[in-house]
Every structure is written in structure tokens, then in C-alpha cells.
Design a protein around this motif. Structure first.
Motif, PDB file in Angstrom:
ATOM      1  N   TYR A 168       0.837  -1.208   0.000  1.00 49.16           N
ATOM      2  CA  TYR A 168       0.000   0.000   0.000  1.00 49.16           C
ATOM      3  C   TYR A 168       0.867   1.252   0.000  1.00 49.16           C
ATOM      4  CZ  TYR A 168      -3.665   3.296   1.414  1.00 49.16           C
ATOM      5  OH  TYR A 168      -4.536   4.351   1.478  1.00 49.16           O
ATOM      6  N   LEU A 169       1.956   1.234   0.760  1.00 49.69           N
ATOM      7  CA  LEU A 169       2.847   2.389   0.799  1.00 49.69           C
ATOM      8  C   LEU A 169       3.447   2.659  -0.575  1.00 49.69           C
ATOM      9  CD1 LEU A 169       4.755   1.864   4.188  1.00 49.69           C
ATOM     10  CD2 LEU A 169       2.840   3.392   3.719  1.00 49.69           C
ATOM     11  N   LYS A 170       3.852   1.613  -1.259  1.00 48.05           N
ATOM     12  CA  LYS A 170       4.396   1.789  -2.606  1.00 48.05           C
ATOM     13  C   LYS A 170       3.340   2.378  -3.543  1.00 48.05           C
ATOM     14  CE  LYS A 170       7.669  -2.071  -2.257  1.00 48.05           C
ATOM     15  NZ  LYS A 170       8.020  -3.420  -2.768  1.00 48.05           N
ATOM     16  N   GLU A 171       2.110   1.919  -3.398  1.00 40.78           N
ATOM     17  CA  GLU A 171       1.010   2.421  -4.233  1.00 40.78           C
ATOM     18  C   GLU A 171       0.775   3.914  -3.999  1.00 40.78           C
ATOM     19  OE1 GLU A 171      -3.788   2.031  -3.979  1.00 40.78           O
ATOM     20  OE2 GLU A 171      -2.649   0.159  -3.872  1.00 40.78           O
ATOM     21  N   PHE A 216      10.740   1.024   0.742  1.00 42.48           N
ATOM     22  CA  PHE A 216      11.459   2.095   0.036  1.00 42.48           C
ATOM     23  C   PHE A 216      12.972   2.015   0.140  1.00 42.48           C
ATOM     24  CE2 PHE A 216       7.399   4.031   1.556  1.00 42.48           C
ATOM     25  CZ  PHE A 216       6.765   4.092   0.319  1.00 42.48           C
ATOM     26  N   GLY A 217      13.483   1.093   0.969  1.00 45.45           N
ATOM     27  CA  GLY A 217      14.922   0.972   1.094  1.00 45.45           C
ATOM     28  C   GLY A 217      15.555   2.016   1.993  1.00 45.45           C
ATOM     29  N   GLN A 218      14.757   2.786   2.710  1.00 44.98           N
ATOM     30  CA  GLN A 218      15.295   3.779   3.625  1.00 44.98           C
ATOM     31  C   GLN A 218      14.331   4.015   4.776  1.00 44.98           C
ATOM     32  OE1 GLN A 218      15.730   7.285   1.220  1.00 44.98           O
ATOM     33  NE2 GLN A 218      13.559   7.782   1.267  1.00 44.98           N
ATOM     34  N   ARG A 219      14.867   4.480   5.874  1.00 41.69           N
ATOM     35  CA  ARG A 219      14.057   4.738   7.056  1.00 41.69           C
ATOM     36  C   ARG A 219      13.386   6.102   6.948  1.00 41.69           C
ATOM     37  NH1 ARG A 219      14.315   1.644  12.313  1.00 41.69           N
ATOM     38  NH2 ARG A 219      14.527  -0.402  11.353  1.00 41.69           N
TER      39      ARG A 219
END
Length: 551
Positions: A343-346, A375-378
């Protein structure tokens, strides 16, 4: 993208804003506050628990704003007992604040029960508080008289709001509206220190140069008032003042936002007041009342008075608007973290700012791990909602707030995820609430804990899941996540196969569920334990040999 210019809120105009989720309502209140010059904006909540929640969220999202909550009395209308000094102290503090036209609250949260009750005249509060300042002169007898005049009582231990004790060069005082007591130290007639302290440990918590103590009663009598200790006297409030005001009289230029359900609450309250008055007015044959109850119109606003005051100042109504502004409840999914990551990617592809919100550091770490997976990051930590607005689209940030649910702010391209969206009822709602997942046996586990499964090694504890048997029976299982997102469900009855692991979640690598590393490490541990046990046996044998009697 240029943001459209906001239209100022004009007197006499009103709009509709969403009542849920609570965080979205607070965001809308902050926007109304930005567009309106009127102070305060009074939000009329449906009940006191909701008022508490909205205040906590507002304090987290806008710590720079002046925020207040006016509670109702914590007793029934025409009760034989007085409201608590804690409730009255909170009310008197806010009422005094509302007389300070130069520094009014920005937002005031209240309920119909808090607003419908008539209150002492505005001028009451100018002299209805006691101030202590480091360096000022002090007289213990004068302090005792001043505190009792505004509703405080003397006790051996000041461990309840509205109490004080005087012992030598120390005055212990529990301000009625404060979360903990204070200690005022003095020497040679001068105040030398003022500290709040933990009543359980007596340890100091914070120090201040100025302490303002508001009244612990809405009746501020002359010192010679003979009935100052009579229980329930607050229900005769109108007999202590020539006239009573209403909260609306205190803030004639305020703007009001009213929740749709508040009207029904008000109707029920008015019916309760009428019934309580009728019951108290009835007399048994031959009985007399020491003090007849004042009629409702003396103590409470009528429905007509309420409607006039609200309609004249209404700028918005908060109503339920379905689920269009809500985010999915990932806790109900089979794999909540994977569903949230997707969902975050969307939402990121759609150009939204992503806000991850949790009340505790533990829950925040859980959300941060999901964001890192997506996302590969905090996420970047931000302090308030204003900082969120300043971020560019596509940003991922973390904001500490006790949200009950996430939400969308579509016109500003913001997606807010609350810890409860991922963790369900196991999410902590405040910084004081334990984030414990469950207590099974003697071990307490939390979501996100790093644990060790006796047969499979190091894993992350993801939550509890329901397992349905073929017969229709259901049981709970503990979900463990291993390397490469491998998942293992451990029946709750097998909790003994899981141990807590001491290291921080960010400092370890998860084992592969069917890998060879853990069996090798476990075998090595077993060898080391066996070797240690053998050495202990040898040492014990040698000690026994040395201590054996010689013949």
C-alpha cells in the motif's frame, strides 16, 4: 504545484468536515484555525473520552498551539455528592484562562455536559487562585487560609488533588488540575524552591520558579462561610452568586464546531436533568428539605439558549462521511506487513507524502521497518503537522502521535498510517500505555521483539493470528518472521519453544527458516553447555576430595 488560496471562515457561514478518523478531524480543525481570526475554536465533542482523544492528538500534531479541555462535573445532576476536586480544578483553570482575552486558547475541546452548565461570573476568577514564586515571602498560616478559601482541604499527606499539608519548612500541595503534587520549600519566611514530585517515591520530577494554583471548587466563598464542608453544595451554585454566566458569555467571539452526535447527547442530558430535579424535589410525608434544589433553569441552559448560542457562532459540523478518507486495516490481512508495504508503494507512486504515526518508540520501529522494506530507507522524523506540510511530495516521515486510525488528506496528497492500522488493538494509544502483545506464562512479548525459536533460530515476532480447525474451532498462533520473509506460525500452547532475545532489533540478522546456520550454532551451544557442565562436575569432585576427612 501551487496550492489554492484558502478562503477565510466568515461569521455566519458553516461547512461540514469529517468526524472520523479522529486524526483527520484534528487536521481539519487546524486548517479552520489557520483560516479564522476568531479565538478560541470550540469543538463540541459527543463525549468526554472522545474529547480526551482529540486533545491528545492535537497536542501531538500542533504542540505550538494553545489547547484546552473543559471537562464536565464527574457526578450526576442534583447529586448528593460534590464533583471531585480534580474535575472542578480542571474546570476552574480553564474558566480563568477564558477570561484572559489577550491569550485565549486556540482550540477548546468540550462536551454538551461541560457547556450546558452555568458557571460563576467572569470576575470571580481574578482573585480565585493562589500564586507561589521562588524568592517571595511566605506565611504558612496565610497560605492555609488562602488555599481553604478556594476549596482545598488540609490532610497529613497531599496525595489527592485538592489537598495540602504544612510540615515545618515544607508545604506539600496537590493542585486540583495537576497530574502530580508539588513541594514548596521555604526558609526564614522566603520560598527557596518549588518542585513537583512522584507521590509514590517522593522523588522530584520537575522544578519551577512559579506555581499558580487554581481553585478546587466553583464556589469561592468568604472565609467565614460556615457550610464550606457540606457535600453536594456545588449543586446549589446559584445560591452563592447574585447571577451565573454561561461559558458562551465568557467567549462571545468564539467559533464553534459541533459533532453531529452531540445533539442527541444534549437531548438525553436535558431529560436526565429534568428527571433528577423532579426526584430531588419530591418529599416524603412530613419530611423537610434542608435546602431545596434550584430549578434547572438556574443551573443549566435550556435547549433554546443552547441553540441560539451555537447557531450564532457555528462554523462547521463534524459528521460521519463513510470510509472514503480512511486507510485499509492491514491488521486484518493474512500478512499485515506485506499488505502495508504494498500500500505504501502504491501511495508513493500516486505522489503522496507518507506519514507513519505511532505513540510509542516500539510501534514506531515496527512501522519504520515496513517503510524500509518498501522504500529501502528509514523515514525522517518530524516534530509536528506543520513540518509534514513543509515536506515535498513523495517524502516518507515519522510523527509521534496517538492516532486511533490512519487517514488520507487527498487535497494535500498526504497518506497517514497509524500504528493501529498495522497492529490492531495491540497498538499503544499513548506513551504511558504498555505495548505488550501478550503475557503467556512468565514471559511478556511485544510486537517487533526479536526472539529465538528453539528449532529454527532468530526471528521477529509479528503478531497473533487465528487458526481455524476443520471442526470450526479456532485457536491463536504466534507469527514469526525469518529471513527472506519466511513465516512460521507457532501455536500459543507452544510458547515455551520461544525465548526473548536480548539484542536490539536493528542489531541482528534473522535466521533462514530451513537454513543450516541455526542447527550448527545450536549444536555448538549444546557442546559448550556440556563442556561447562563437565568442568563444574570436575571442580565439585575436586572440592569434595579436598574437604574429605583424613583418617
Amino acid at each position: 504545484m501551487t496550492r489554492p488560496k484558502a478562503r477565510p471562515v466568515a461569521q455566519g457561514q458553516s461547512s461540514t468536515i469529517p468526524a472520523e478518523p479522529a486524526g483527520l478531524l484534528v487536521v481539519e480543525l487546524l486548517e479552520l484555525l489557520r483560516r479564522s481570526a476568531r479565538r478560541p475554536i470550540v469543538h463540541v465533542c459527543s463525549d468526554s473520552r472522545r474529547a480526551d482523544l482529540l486533545l491528545a492528538i492535537a497536542q501531538a500534531l500542533a504542540p505550538e498551539r494553545r489547547l484546552a479541555l473543559l471537562p464536565a462535573w464527574d457526578c450526576l445532576p442534583y447529586d448528593l455528592a460534590s464533583p471531585s476536586r480534580a474535575a472542578m480544578g480542571q474546570r476552574t483553570g480553564v474558566l480563568r484562562w477564558l477570561t484572559d482575552e489577550a491569550a485565549l486558547p486556540d482550540i477548546l475541546f468540550a462536551t454538551p455536559a461541560a457547556l450546558i452548565q452555568r458557571v460563576p461570573p467572569r470576575e470571580t476568577w481574578a482573585g480565585a487562585h493562589v500564586e507561589f514564586r521562588v524568592g517571595d515571602s511566605i506565611d504558612a498560616d496565610a497560605v492555609s487560609s488562602a488555599l481553604q478559601r478556594v476549596g482545598y482541604i488540609v490532610d497529613e499527606l497531599a496525595d489527592t488533588p485538592g489537598e495540602f499539608s504544612i510540615r515545618g519548612r515544607v508545604i506539600d500541595l496537590f493542585p486540583a488540575a495537576a497530574p502530580r503534587p508539588c513541594r514548596i520549600e521555604h526558609e526564614d519566611g522566603t520560598i527557596t524552591a518549588i518542585r513537583s514530585y512522584d507521590p509514590a517515591t517522593q522523588r522530584s520530577v520537575a522544578e519551577t520558579d512559579l506555581l499558580i494554583v487554581d481553585a478546587a471548587s466553583e464556589i469561592v466563598p468568604h472565609p467565614s462561610d460556615e457550610d464550606s464542608s457540606i457535600a453536594g453544595r456545588e449543586h446549589h451554585l446559584s445560591q452563592y452568586y447574585p447571577t451565573l454566566d454561561s461559558v458562551f458569555d465568557y467567549i462571545p467571539h468564539a467559533a464553534f464546531v459541533v459533532e453531529a452526535q452531540a445533539g442527541a447527547r444534549l437531548s438525553g442530558l436535558l431529560a436526565q436533568i429534568a428527571e433528577a430535579f423532579a426526584t430531588r424535589s419530591e418529599r416524603a410525608p412530613g419530611a423537610t428539605l434542608r435546602r431545596p434544589p434550584a430549578p434547572p433553569e438556574k443551573l443549566y441552559l435550556s435547549r433554546a439558549e443552547w441553540d441560539r448560542a451555537i447557531s450564532r457562532n457555528l462554523i462547521a459540523t463534524a459528521e460521519q462521511q463513510g470510509q472514503k478518507d480512511a486507510v485499509p486495516r492491514f491488521a486484518r490481512e493474512r500478512n499485515p506487513q506485506s499488505a502495508l508495504a504494498a500500500y505504501l508503494k502504491e501511495r508513493a507512486v500516486a505522489g503522496d507524502k507518507i506519514v507513519l504515526s505511532a505513540a510509542t518508540e516500539r510501534d514506531a520501529r515496527m512501522l519504520a521497518r515496513v517503510a524500509e522494506r518498501a522504500f529501502g530507507q528509514r523515514p525522517k522524523k518530524v516534530a509536528d503537522w506543520q513540518s509534514v506540510a513543509a515536506e515535498k511530495r513523495g517524502s516518507v516521515v515519522a510523527l509521534a502521535a496517538p492516532l486511533d486510525a490512519g487517514f488520507l488528506v487527498s487535497n494535500r496528497h498526504i497518506t497517514v498510517i497509524a500504528a493501529s492500522d498495522l497492529l490492531g488493538s495491540r497498538a499503544a494509544r499513548s506513551v504511558d500505555q504498555s505495548a505488550a502483545l501478550t503475557t503467556l506464562g512468565s514471559a511478556e512479548f511485544h510486537l517487533g521483539d526479536i526472539v529465538v525459536h528453539v528449532d529454527h533460530g532468530i526471528a521477529a515476532l509479528e503478531g497473533l493470528e487465528e487458526i481455524k480447525a476443520s471442526e470450526g474451532n479456532a485457536s491463536e498462533a504466534i507469527s514469526l518472521r525469518f529471513a527472506e520473509e519466511a513465516k512460521l506460525l507457532v501455536p500459543a500452547d507452544n510458547i515455551g519453544s520461544i525465548w526473548q532475545y536480548g539484542s536490539d532489533a536493528d542489531a541482528v540478522s534473522l535466521d533462514h527458516l530451513e537454513g543450516e546456520a541455526w542447527p550448527k550454532r545450536r549444536a555448538k551451544i549444546a557442546q559448550d553447555v556440556a563442556a561447562d557442565a563437565a568442568r563444574m562436575v570436575q571442580m565439585a569432585a575436586a572440592r569434595d576430595s579436598m574437604n574429605a576427612p583424613k583418617f
